[in-house]
Design an enzyme around this catalytic site. Structure first.
Site, short mmCIF file in Angstrom:
data_model
loop_
_atom_site.label_atom_id
_atom_site.label_comp_id
_atom_site.label_asym_id
_atom_site.label_seq_id
_atom_site.Cartn_x
_atom_site.Cartn_y
_atom_site.Cartn_z
CG LEU A 38 -16.73 -28.40 31.06
CD1 LEU A 38 -16.86 -28.74 29.58
CD2 LEU A 38 -17.81 -27.41 31.46
CG LEU A 39 -13.97 -24.54 36.06
CD1 LEU A 39 -13.14 -24.62 37.35
CD2 LEU A 39 -13.23 -23.63 35.07
CG ASN A 40 -18.99 -23.45 32.02
OD1 ASN A 40 -19.34 -24.45 32.63
ND2 ASN A 40 -19.86 -22.59 31.56
CG ASP A 41 -19.53 -19.07 32.62
OD1 ASP A 41 -18.82 -19.57 31.73
OD2 ASP A 41 -20.69 -18.67 32.41
CB SER A 101 -23.27 -17.92 34.92
OG SER A 101 -22.26 -18.82 34.56
NE ARG A 159 -26.83 -18.14 28.68
CZ ARG A 159 -27.38 -18.44 27.50
NH1 ARG A 159 -28.64 -18.77 27.39
NH2 ARG A 159 -26.64 -18.43 26.39
#
Ligand code: FRU
Length: 479
Positions: A38-41, A101, A159
């Site tokens: 999974l990729l996110n930001d 992130s 964060r």
């Protein structure tokens, strides 16, 4: 596991799944994706010594969220990307549940990363540490550990550090939740990148005339654009309202003035950056040409995430195309970077096409990875519709003064829509990839971004009009 072992394990996971992942017909042709998992930001977006670096939140072991790594891509031209060794793996006590992130800056010829160390104990209680890592070459990073601990007045939802320099001082914005469960953006300053002073909350829910505006604000980014200070942020907890806020979480911006001395930010209202289904946690950088560039996650965390069909092939999510931001008054305008024109092949061009019926196709206008440019659009009638490969429909109703994008819901196949008001659609710039669509309206005044999963064999683009529509059209195959 130590950092070396974790990286080894992730690399093995990539190798083990490579064939399956690459066999997926929904694998994108000109967007960044994870090699597995999974990729996110987007994280740490920077041009460093001439090379663009884009890091990304990555769970290599599952197509679900978890203890994130920082994956790493580099490019000189936004066309040819190289996948680099993993930059950060969650190996230390202060980040054991994820290197979350953050951002990158250049200092004294070194690349410096700031990111959130996420820690969860057995009871699910969270700890958060803002951490630093330094690199000489932009490829291997030395972790320096936490530089900011959770201050009083905030919960551990604290964060996503974004750092920049103004005159001789470094500044950092963080996404936060205060003790009253209100989303906030918090400002820090530093002269040496190691010691940080909390200057206070800049804006947020229940501040600056916003009223209640979400329980958590993620991924802030603050920068000057043409004389104004723009804050991008992803608030959580907004309820749908008319045409807006229909995704579970939002990503948008404020335009205003930041007073660095008083740590106060006066701004206008919140505007969504994108009108589609899949756009979250955008991050910008400024490059050597002075362009304010943006990548966003072309996805979102919601209940339907787990029904995306790429999961059975071992991967999920992608980045948007890189875009350039400019400001037109209170409005932020997004345009695809011009480098993408290098992907163009097989041009087909039409002048003054007239559409007066339904389901019209045009010779040569089809494909699964293509760019369409509609110009000089003229209406004599009520609406105009484009159907993309039977999987997504874009419609403009001149009668309602609205645009709409529809696709099939990932979970149950029902039709879902996103809407946006517009005075007139004069120009459309569309990027269609095997399983994504990005529609720039009127030179980027509005953008619709979405993943969609048409029948793999269906490459048809059809046009319909109620009344008469006329336009010039160019098409290129991409990639
Ligand atoms: C936004 C976000 C960030 C966090 C990261 C974890 O999508 O929740 O706030 O740092 O993802 O992957």
């Amino acid at each position: 596991m130590n950092q070396h072992e974790l990286i080894e394990k992730a690399n093995q996971e990539v190798e083990r799944n490579r064939e399956m992942v690459e066999s997926d017909p929904y694998r994108l042709r000109f967007h960044l994706m994870p090699p597995v998992g999974l990729l996110n930001d987007p994280n740490g977006f920077i041009q460093f010594k001439g090379v663009y670096h884009l890091f990304y939140q990555w769970n290599p072991f599952e197509t679900a969220h978890g203890a994130k790594f920082w994956g790493h891509y580099t490019s000189k031209d936004f066309i040819n990307w190289e996948h680099q060794p993993i930059a950060l793996a969650p190996s230390e006590w202060y980040e054991k549940n994820g290197c979350y992130s953050g951002s990158a800056i250049e200092n004294d010829g070194k690349m410096v990363l700031f990111y959130t160390g996420n820690v969860k104990d057995e009871n699910g209680d969270r700890e958060t540490y803002q951490c630093m890592a330094v690199s000489q070459d932009g490829i291997t990073f030395e972790k320096k550990g936490p530089v900011i601990y959770l201050p009083e007045g905030y919960t551990a939802h604290f964060r996503d550090p974004k750092v920049w320099k103004k005159e001789d001082t470094w500044y950092m914005v963080l996404g936060a939740q205060d003790e009253d469960k209100q989303g906030k953006v918090v400002l820090y300053s530093s002269t040496d990148l190691m010691n940080w002073n909390l200057l206070g909350p800049l804006t947020g829910s229940a501040m600056n005339q916003l009223g209640p505006f979400g329980y958590m604000w993620e991924c802030p980014d603050l920068f000057e654009l043409d004389g104004k200070d723009v804050l991008l942020v992803s608030p959580q907890g907004l309820e749908p309202e008319g045409d807006v806020y229909h995704n579970l979480f939002q990503a948008g911006y404020f335009v205003g003035e930041l007073d660095y001395q008083k740590a106060s930010y006066q701004h206008g209202s919140f505007t969504e950056l994108d009108r589609g289904f899949d756009f979250y946690a955008p991050q910008t950088t400024v490059d050597e040409k002075g362009r304010r560039l943006l990548f966003a996650w072309m996805g979102i965390t919601d209940d339907n995430e787990k029904y995306q069909p790429t999961i059975e092939k071992g991967w999920i999510h992608a980045m948007t195309l890189p875009r350039v931001l400019t400001r037109k008054g209170e409005k932020i305008v997004q345009q695809p970077v011009e480098e993408l024109q290098l992907l163009r092949k097989n041009e087909v061009s039409y002048n003054e096409v007239q559409i007066i019926t339904s389901n019209v196709t045009l010779e040569g206008i089809k494909g699964e990875a293509l760019e369409l440019l509609f110009d000089e659009i003229i209406y004599e009638g009520d609406s105009f519709e484009i159907n993309f490969r039977g999987g997504a429909r874009f419609e403009y109703s001149s009668k309602l003064g609205k645009m709409r994008l529809q696709r099939k819901n990932f979970k149950d196949g029902s039709i879902e829509s996103r809407h946006c008001k517009i005075d007139a659609v004069k120009k459309l710039h569309v990027f269609i990839d095997t399983s994504s669509i990005e529609i720039f309206v009127n030179d980027g005044e509005e953008v619709f971004t979405a993943r969609y999963y048409p029948d793999v064999a269906d490459q048809t683009i059809t046009f319909s009009a109620l009344g008469r529509v006329q336009f010039d059209l160019k098409k290129w195959d991409l990639g």
